[in-house]
Design a protein around this motif. Structure first.
Motif, mmCIF file in Angstrom:
data_model
loop_
_atom_site.group_PDB
_atom_site.id
_atom_site.type_symbol
_atom_site.label_atom_id
_atom_site.label_comp_id
_atom_site.label_asym_id
_atom_site.label_seq_id
_atom_site.Cartn_x
_atom_site.Cartn_y
_atom_site.Cartn_z
ATOM 1 N N HIS A 71 0.863 -1.195 0.000
ATOM 2 C CA HIS A 71 0.000 0.000 0.000
ATOM 3 C C HIS A 71 0.888 1.230 0.000
ATOM 4 C CE1 HIS A 71 -3.073 2.755 2.153
ATOM 5 N NE2 HIS A 71 -3.384 2.687 0.874
ATOM 6 N N VAL A 72 0.528 2.206 -0.804
ATOM 7 C CA VAL A 72 1.284 3.455 -0.913
ATOM 8 C C VAL A 72 0.313 4.620 -0.792
ATOM 9 C CG1 VAL A 72 2.880 4.810 -2.313
ATOM 10 C CG2 VAL A 72 2.879 2.308 -2.511
ATOM 11 N N ILE A 73 0.665 5.599 0.052
ATOM 12 C CA ILE A 73 -0.157 6.805 0.164
ATOM 13 C C ILE A 73 0.716 8.032 -0.087
ATOM 14 C CG2 ILE A 73 -1.769 5.748 1.786
ATOM 15 C CD1 ILE A 73 -0.473 7.425 4.019
ATOM 16 N N ARG A 74 0.081 9.104 -0.541
ATOM 17 C CA ARG A 74 0.747 10.399 -0.728
ATOM 18 C C ARG A 74 -0.036 11.414 0.086
ATOM 19 N NH1 ARG A 74 0.615 14.494 -5.281
ATOM 20 N NH2 ARG A 74 2.597 15.619 -5.098
ATOM 21 N N VAL A 75 0.651 12.074 1.021
ATOM 22 C CA VAL A 75 -0.021 12.983 1.950
ATOM 23 C C VAL A 75 0.694 14.330 1.974
ATOM 24 C CG1 VAL A 75 -0.936 11.150 3.438
ATOM 25 C CG2 VAL A 75 1.338 12.115 3.914
ATOM 26 N N HIS A 76 -0.079 15.370 2.255
ATOM 27 C CA HIS A 76 0.505 16.696 2.477
ATOM 28 C C HIS A 76 0.400 17.029 3.954
ATOM 29 C CE1 HIS A 76 1.956 20.657 1.296
ATOM 30 N NE2 HIS A 76 1.168 21.131 2.251
ATOM 31 N N ASP A 77 1.556 17.350 4.543
ATOM 32 C CA ASP A 77 1.630 17.751 5.938
ATOM 33 C C ASP A 77 1.614 19.275 5.967
ATOM 34 O OD1 ASP A 77 2.487 18.486 8.527
ATOM 35 O OD2 ASP A 77 3.565 16.600 8.783
ATOM 36 N N HIS A 78 0.487 19.856 6.374
ATOM 37 C CA HIS A 78 0.337 21.307 6.332
ATOM 38 C C HIS A 78 1.235 21.994 7.351
ATOM 39 C CE1 HIS A 78 -3.091 21.178 3.543
ATOM 40 N NE2 HIS A 78 -3.388 20.048 4.173
ATOM 41 N N GLU A 79 1.421 21.380 8.498
ATOM 42 C CA GLU A 79 2.277 21.985 9.515
ATOM 43 C C GLU A 79 3.731 21.991 9.075
ATOM 44 O OE1 GLU A 79 3.500 21.349 14.219
ATOM 45 O OE2 GLU A 79 1.697 20.395 13.422
ATOM 46 N N ALA A 80 4.182 20.879 8.473
ATOM 47 C CA ALA A 80 5.557 20.787 8.011
ATOM 48 C C ALA A 80 5.764 21.524 6.696
ATOM 49 C CB ALA A 80 5.972 19.324 7.856
ATOM 50 N N GLY A 81 4.699 21.654 5.914
ATOM 51 C CA GLY A 81 4.771 22.394 4.664
ATOM 52 C C GLY A 81 5.328 21.610 3.494
ATOM 53 N N PHE A 82 5.124 20.275 3.490
ATOM 54 C CA PHE A 82 5.592 19.497 2.339
ATOM 55 C C PHE A 82 4.690 18.286 2.122
ATOM 56 C CE2 PHE A 82 8.408 18.015 5.903
ATOM 57 C CZ PHE A 82 7.959 16.704 6.002
ATOM 58 N N THR A 83 4.885 17.688 0.942
ATOM 59 C CA THR A 83 4.167 16.478 0.560
ATOM 60 C C THR A 83 5.140 15.307 0.561
ATOM 61 O OG1 THR A 83 2.635 17.751 -0.815
ATOM 62 C CG2 THR A 83 2.782 15.392 -1.255
ATOM 63 N N ALA A 84 4.669 14.145 1.010
ATOM 64 C CA ALA A 84 5.522 12.957 1.058
ATOM 65 C C ALA A 84 4.721 11.742 0.606
ATOM 66 C CB ALA A 84 6.057 12.727 2.471
ATOM 67 N N THR A 85 5.414 10.817 -0.012
ATOM 68 C CA THR A 85 4.831 9.532 -0.402
ATOM 69 C C THR A 85 5.419 8.456 0.502
ATOM 70 O OG1 THR A 85 4.570 10.236 -2.701
ATOM 71 C CG2 THR A 85 4.549 7.866 -2.273
ATOM 72 N N ILE A 86 4.546 7.614 1.044
ATOM 73 C CA ILE A 86 4.959 6.590 2.012
ATOM 74 C C ILE A 86 4.340 5.257 1.592
ATOM 75 C CG2 ILE A 86 4.865 5.875 4.429
ATOM 76 C CD1 ILE A 86 4.383 9.054 4.891
ATOM 77 N N GLY A 87 5.181 4.261 1.399
ATOM 78 C CA GLY A 87 4.698 2.949 0.992
ATOM 79 C C GLY A 87 5.122 1.870 1.962
ATOM 80 N N GLN A 88 4.290 0.863 2.091
ATOM 81 C CA GLN A 88 4.645 -0.285 2.929
ATOM 82 C C GLN A 88 4.355 -1.579 2.191
ATOM 83 O OE1 GLN A 88 2.418 -2.016 6.048
ATOM 84 N NE2 GLN A 88 0.646 -0.646 5.844
#
Length: 268
Positions: free
Chosen positions: A134-151
C-alpha cells in the motif's frame, strides 16, 4: 516534521501492550503488517492453526487499533481470507495490511495491489502465500511538504530469507506501485516487514527509486524482539530518498509489542 511508524503487529498477540504503544505514539503515518479483521464476529481471540502450529490472533485487530487512534483515518487491505477457530467452530477471517494517517494530513493519492500471488477468498493458500503493498501520498500542512509513504509485507518462504525469483519480482512490483503514486521530486519513504536479508538485491531494486535503508545504514543489527527465538535477526526495514532529512530514527527495543521491533522515523 512528519513521523512514520512501521510494525509487524503479529496478529495482536501482545494485544494490551500493542494498543497502549500505538495510542501513545506521536506517529503521523502508521504502517502495520499482519493485521486481522473478522467482520460480524465479536472482539476477542481466535486461533490460527497450521498443522502443529497454533497461534492466538485478535479477532478484529484493525477495529481495535482504529478505536485507539481517534485522530487518524485508516484503511485495511486483506491479503487473504481464510479460517481461524473459535474452539471447534471455523470462522472466516481476513489477514493483511493496515495504514493509518493523521486526519490533519491531506490524503492526495494512494494505491494498493498484490506484489506476490493474488487474493484468495476461501483459504490461506500454500506457502509462500500472497502478499500485498500500500502506498499513500499525503501533504503535511504543519511541516509544509508532501511525502509519499509505501509499505509492503514481504513473502515468507519456508526455505529462508535468501533471495529468490519471487522475492525479486515482488520488489519490482512494489517499486512499480510506488511509481504509480509518487510523482518524483519529493520526499519518499518505503517500509515494512520485507522478509529479506541485508544483502538482498531488493535494496538495489528499490535503490533505483533513490531509496537507501536506515536500519543497515544506522548500524542496527536486530529488528526482532526476545519473543523471536530463531536465528537471523533482520526482517524489517525503513528506506528514504535524499529529499528526506532524517531528524531521528530508531529500531525500538522496548516496549516489546510484537516479535518484531517497531521502526520509528521523524523527518523534515
Amino acid at each position: 516534521m512528519t513521523s512514520v511508524l512501521s510494525l509487524n503487529a503479529w496478529g495482536g498477540r501482545l494485544h494490551g501492550p500493542l494498543l497502549g504503544y500505538l495510542a501513545d505514539s506521536p506517529a503521523d503515518v502508521i504502517c502495520l503488517q499482519e493485521v486481522t479483521r473478522t467482520p460480524g464476529h465479536r472482539h476477542g481471540w481466535l486461533d490460527y492453526r497450521d498443522g502443529d502450529i497454533v497461534l492466538p490472533q485478535r479477532t478484529n485487530l484493525f477495529d481495535e487499533i482504529a478505536e485507539a487512534l481517534p485522530d487518524h483515518d485508516g484503511l485495511f487491505m486483506p491479503a487473504a481470507r481464510g479460517v481461524l477457530h473459535d474452539g471447534e467452530t471455523a470462522v472466516p477471517s481476513e489477514f493483511g495490511l493496515a495504514t493509518f494517517w493523521r486526519r490533519s494530513l491531506s490524503l492526495l493519492g494512494q494505491a494498493q495491489d498484490f506484489v506476490h500471488g493474488a487474493f484468495l477468498a476461501d483459504r490461506w493458500g500454500e506457502h509462500p502465500r500472497a502478499r500485498n503493498a500500500h502506498v499513500i501520498r499525503v501533504h503535511d500542512h504543519e511541516a509544509g511538504f508532501t511525502a509519499t509513504i509505501g509499505q509492503m509485507h514481504g513473502l515468507r518462504d519456508p526455505a529462508g530469507k535468501q533471495d529468490t525469483a519471487a522475492k525479486l519480482a515482488q520488489a519490482e512490483a512494489f517499486a512499480a506501485l510506488v511509481r504509480n503514486v509518487w510523482p518524483g521530486g519529493e520526499r519518499l519513504v518505503a517500509c515494512g516487514d520485507l522478509n529479506v536479508l541485508p544483502q538482498s538485491r531488493t535494496f538495489a531494486i528499490l535503490g533505483e527509486l533513490g531509496l537507501r535503508d536506515l536500519v543497515i545504514g544506522h548500524g542496527f543489527t536486530d529488528t526482532r524482539t526476545s519473543l523471536y527465538a530463531k536465528p537471523g535477526r533482520f526482517a524489517d526495514y525503513m528506506l528514504v530518498n535524499e529529499m528526506v532529512s532524517v531528524t531521528s530514527f530508531d529500531v525500538v527495543a522496548e516496549p516489546e509489542v510484537s516479535d518484531h521491533r517497531p521502526l520509528e522515523l521523524s523527518f523534515g
